[in-house]
Design a protein around this motif. Structure first.
Motif, PDB file in Angstrom:
ATOM      1  N   ARG A 115       0.732  -1.302   0.085  1.00 44.68           N
ATOM      2  CA  ARG A 115      -0.020  -0.009  -0.071  1.00 44.68           C
ATOM      3  C   ARG A 115       0.939   1.199  -0.191  1.00 44.68           C
ATOM      4  O   ARG A 115       0.621   2.287  -0.587  1.00 44.68           O
ATOM      5  N   GLU A 116       2.004   1.160   0.891  1.00 45.17           N
ATOM      6  CA  GLU A 116       2.915   2.396   0.839  1.00 45.17           C
ATOM      7  C   GLU A 116       3.590   2.681  -0.324  1.00 45.17           C
ATOM      8  O   GLU A 116       3.685   3.787  -1.085  1.00 45.17           O
ATOM      9  N   VAL A 117       4.075   1.652  -1.137  1.00 45.92           N
ATOM     10  CA  VAL A 117       4.627   1.739  -2.438  1.00 45.92           C
ATOM     11  C   VAL A 117       3.588   2.268  -3.546  1.00 45.92           C
ATOM     12  O   VAL A 117       3.910   3.326  -4.347  1.00 45.92           O
ATOM     13  N   GLU A 118       2.462   1.774  -3.428  1.00 46.10           N
ATOM     14  CA  GLU A 118       1.259   2.049  -4.464  1.00 46.10           C
ATOM     15  C   GLU A 118       1.031   3.751  -4.212  1.00 46.10           C
ATOM     16  O   GLU A 118       0.923   4.328  -5.295  1.00 46.10           O
ATOM     17  N   LYS A 119       1.021   4.056  -2.846  1.00 48.06           N
ATOM     18  CA  LYS A 119       0.532   5.592  -2.644  1.00 48.06           C
ATOM     19  C   LYS A 119       1.805   6.319  -3.041  1.00 48.06           C
ATOM     20  O   LYS A 119       1.659   7.430  -3.721  1.00 48.06           O
ATOM     21  N   ARG A 120       3.132   5.923  -3.030  1.00 49.72           N
ATOM     22  CA  ARG A 120       4.374   7.046  -3.323  1.00 49.72           C
ATOM     23  C   ARG A 120       4.386   6.748  -4.778  1.00 49.72           C
ATOM     24  O   ARG A 120       4.780   7.987  -5.446  1.00 49.72           O
ATOM     25  N   THR A 121       4.239   5.793  -5.322  1.00 48.29           N
ATOM     26  CA  THR A 121       4.605   5.857  -7.020  1.00 48.29           C
ATOM     27  C   THR A 121       3.197   5.981  -7.931  1.00 48.29           C
ATOM     28  O   THR A 121       3.400   6.461  -9.040  1.00 48.29           O
ATOM     29  N   GLY A 122       2.085   5.925  -7.178  1.00 44.62           N
ATOM     30  CA  GLY A 122       1.002   6.157  -8.227  1.00 44.62           C
ATOM     31  C   GLY A 122       0.758   4.816  -8.903  1.00 44.62           C
ATOM     32  O   GLY A 122      -0.171   5.028  -9.799  1.00 44.62           O
ATOM     33  N   LYS A 123       1.309   3.875  -8.870  1.00 42.60           N
ATOM     34  CA  LYS A 123       1.475   2.681  -9.818  1.00 42.60           C
ATOM     35  C   LYS A 123       0.627   1.665  -9.144  1.00 42.60           C
ATOM     36  O   LYS A 123       0.865   1.445  -7.774  1.00 42.60           O
ATOM     37  N   LYS A 143      -4.949   1.696 -15.906  1.00 39.24           N
ATOM     38  CA  LYS A 143      -4.169   2.654 -15.451  1.00 39.24           C
ATOM     39  C   LYS A 143      -3.487   3.551 -16.691  1.00 39.24           C
ATOM     40  O   LYS A 143      -3.471   4.729 -16.534  1.00 39.24           O
ATOM     41  N   ARG A 144      -3.072   2.763 -17.367  1.00 34.66           N
ATOM     42  CA  ARG A 144      -2.632   3.523 -18.747  1.00 34.66           C
ATOM     43  C   ARG A 144      -3.661   4.382 -19.398  1.00 34.66           C
ATOM     44  O   ARG A 144      -3.300   5.463 -20.058  1.00 34.66           O
ATOM     45  N   SER A 145      -4.713   3.634 -19.632  1.00 37.94           N
ATOM     46  CA  SER A 145      -5.852   4.261 -20.298  1.00 37.94           C
ATOM     47  C   SER A 145      -6.220   5.471 -19.581  1.00 37.94           C
ATOM     48  O   SER A 145      -6.507   6.589 -20.053  1.00 37.94           O
ATOM     49  N   SER A 146      -6.294   5.448 -18.079  1.00 39.45           N
ATOM     50  CA  SER A 146      -6.822   6.482 -17.502  1.00 39.45           C
ATOM     51  C   SER A 146      -5.519   7.804 -17.662  1.00 39.45           C
ATOM     52  O   SER A 146      -6.011   8.958 -17.740  1.00 39.45           O
ATOM     53  N   SER A 147      -4.330   7.461 -17.480  1.00 39.83           N
ATOM     54  CA  SER A 147      -3.260   8.268 -17.768  1.00 39.83           C
ATOM     55  C   SER A 147      -3.464   8.985 -19.028  1.00 39.83           C
ATOM     56  O   SER A 147      -3.297  10.061 -19.271  1.00 39.83           O
ATOM     57  N   ALA A 148      -3.629   8.051 -20.255  1.00 36.86           N
ATOM     58  CA  ALA A 148      -3.625   8.701 -21.398  1.00 36.86           C
ATOM     59  C   ALA A 148      -4.796   9.654 -21.688  1.00 36.86           C
ATOM     60  O   ALA A 148      -4.724  10.518 -22.534  1.00 36.86           O
ATOM     61  N   ALA A 149      -5.697   9.496 -20.926  1.00 36.42           N
ATOM     62  CA  ALA A 149      -7.130  10.156 -21.230  1.00 36.42           C
ATOM     63  C   ALA A 149      -6.970  11.284 -20.572  1.00 36.42           C
ATOM     64  O   ALA A 149      -7.550  12.538 -20.867  1.00 36.42           O
ATOM     65  N   ALA A 150      -6.081  11.495 -19.482  1.00 33.65           N
ATOM     66  CA  ALA A 150      -6.054  12.799 -18.547  1.00 33.65           C
ATOM     67  C   ALA A 150      -5.371  13.985 -19.346  1.00 33.65           C
ATOM     68  O   ALA A 150      -4.539  13.822 -20.261  1.00 33.65           O
TER      69      ALA A 150
END
Length: 436
Positions: A387-395, A429-436
């Motif tokens: 959870r901590e790595v997910e929060k820090r990296t956004g991945k 996640k990739r699709s959301s980043s591309a749409a942003a």
């Protein structure tokens, strides 16, 4: 390079290996033959563990290094660990005990036959460089009862505060001088020569440079290596019985040249089915792999185009990312610093920092944790780390569960389903980043 493996009652299975993997396997085979020959050659045997492995020191006493957890890994890869684990449980060991331990105990109960088909020698001394895994202490207590041999411990302070202090180094050097070295002198009959240790450490540092270069080559796109499954082969010599030898220098020079050529040709990793055709996902993996279904487990990744670009497991026998090299000018202090730095001796914040940094440095798509049922040293705190790595990296991060060498705890269907779901998360996640 390919090697044909003949399995009993089955058709030959063609396994593709690059030349360095075959070279590593040949080195390991020669080492096991040397171990088996020890009773005849008169060489003394020192059993020790991979994390905190003091091979450079052991060689100063003309002793052969035997690694119980590597023996368990070899049993797992050869589909022999399951019966050994069951045999150990018949003797009275709990289902919750580390399966490396149970495989080792079961192997002893069934004649102690090594992966070369020959009997493993009894150790003359047990050397425990304690590095964060309490199970190691209990394991050697069991072996001491079995073999009635000398046991010596180098206690490594846990990095609870996340830093190495001069007092820690001094504490460990004192143990080396007063306990470890005198015991190895007495058992081997060889007088300690610090200049010999210095030469071994110089060889270690040379091999460590090429070793780290190979692991960091995964920053390339496509990555020329798989730093988890392929990494098992690549770390073998430096984490085992070859660090400090000319053989290790030669191996890592050979491996580096091989990887440089793969980069030049734009190739991805070699898998058991040949070159991985396309890199689709780049992952960081925390935790050891499963060995009883190693090829099947790996195939679930490369069939999806997933390559592991960095892993914590390939740091369990030493971390070199942050500048550590064995130092011939400060030999005993260097041995202490090595033990303090291994992955299993790092606290959870340090592990989180390492994993998050890997995701950023290697431009990975996310973190995958393989939680090992019987390994508390790795599994404790992994959900929090995830959870901590997910929060820090956004991945995105994901969690699967297997075991080291107990085939009962590998569910191919469950692992495959979770991996497929995870790859879908990455795509979303990739699709959301591309749409942003």
């Amino acid at each position: 390079m390919s090697t044909t493996i003949i399995r009993p009652n089955s058709a030959p299975a063609e396994i593709i290996r690059d030349a360095s993997m075959s070279k590593q396997k040949d080195m390991l085979a020669r080492h096991y033959d040397r171990l088996s020959d020890a009773p005849q050659s008169g060489e003394k045997v020192c059993a020790t563990f991979v994390p905190g492995n003091l091979n450079e020191l052991i060689m100063c006493f003309d002793m052969v290094n035997n690694l119980p957890e590597v023996n368990a890994i070899q049993s797992g890869l050869r589909k022999q660990s399951g019966p050994y684990v069951l045999e150990s449980e018949k003797i009275g060991h709990s289902e919750d005990v580390c399966t490396y331990v149970k495989s080792d105990i079961g192997m002893m109960a069934k004649g102690n036959i090594g992966p070369n088909g020959r009997r493993m020698p009894d150790p003359d001394v047990l050397l425990l460089s304690y590095t964060g895994c309490f199970t190691f202490m209990k394991w050697f207590e069991l072996l001491r009862e079995q073999y009635k041999c000398e046991t010596v411990m180098l206690h490594t302070p846990y990095l609870g505060d996340g830093k190495i202090t001069p007092e820690m180094i001094q504490y460990m050097v004192k143990q080396l001088k007063q306990d470890v070295i005198p015991t190895l002198e007495r058992v081997s009959g060889v007088k300690f020569d610090i200049d010999r240790l210095r030469e071994n450490l110089r060889r270690s540092a040379k091999a460590e440079d090429d070793h780290l270069w190979v692991l960091q080559s995964a920053k390339n796109k496509p990555s020329p290596i798989d730093a988890y499954f392929g990494g098992i082969y690549y770390v073998g010599p430096i984490f085992g019985a070859f660090r400090g030898t000319d053989d290790a220098i030669e191996y890592y020079k050979f491996l580096r040249e091989e990887v440089e050529e793969r980069i030049r040709l734009g190739k991805g990793p070699v898998t058991p089915d040949g070159d991985m055709p396309r890199e689709k996902y780049r992952l960081v993996v925390e935790g050891p792999p499963n060995y009883t279904h190693f090829r099947q487990f790996w195939k679930m990744f490369y069939d999806e185009g997933a390559v592991v670009v960095a892993s914590s497991y390939t740091k369990v026998g030493g971390t070199y990312d942050y500048g550590f090299r064995h130092d011939a000018d400060n030999p005993l202090e260097s041995l202490a610093e090595y033990c303090l730095n291994v992955y299993t001796n790092r606290n959870l914040p340090m592990r989180v920092d390492m994993l998050a940094n890997y995701i950023n440095e290697y431009e990975a798509d996310g973190l995958l944790i393989n939680s090992i049922k019987s390994c508390n040293s790795f599994s404790a705190g992994q959900l929090l780390m995830m959870r901590e790595v997910e929060k820090r990296t956004g991945k995105p991060a994901a969690f699967i569960e297997t075991d080291l060498v107990d085939p009962r705890y590998f569910s191919a269907a469950n692992v495959k389903n979770r991996l497929e779901s995870y790859f879908q998360m990455i795509e979303q996640k990739r699709s959301s980043s591309a749409a942003a």
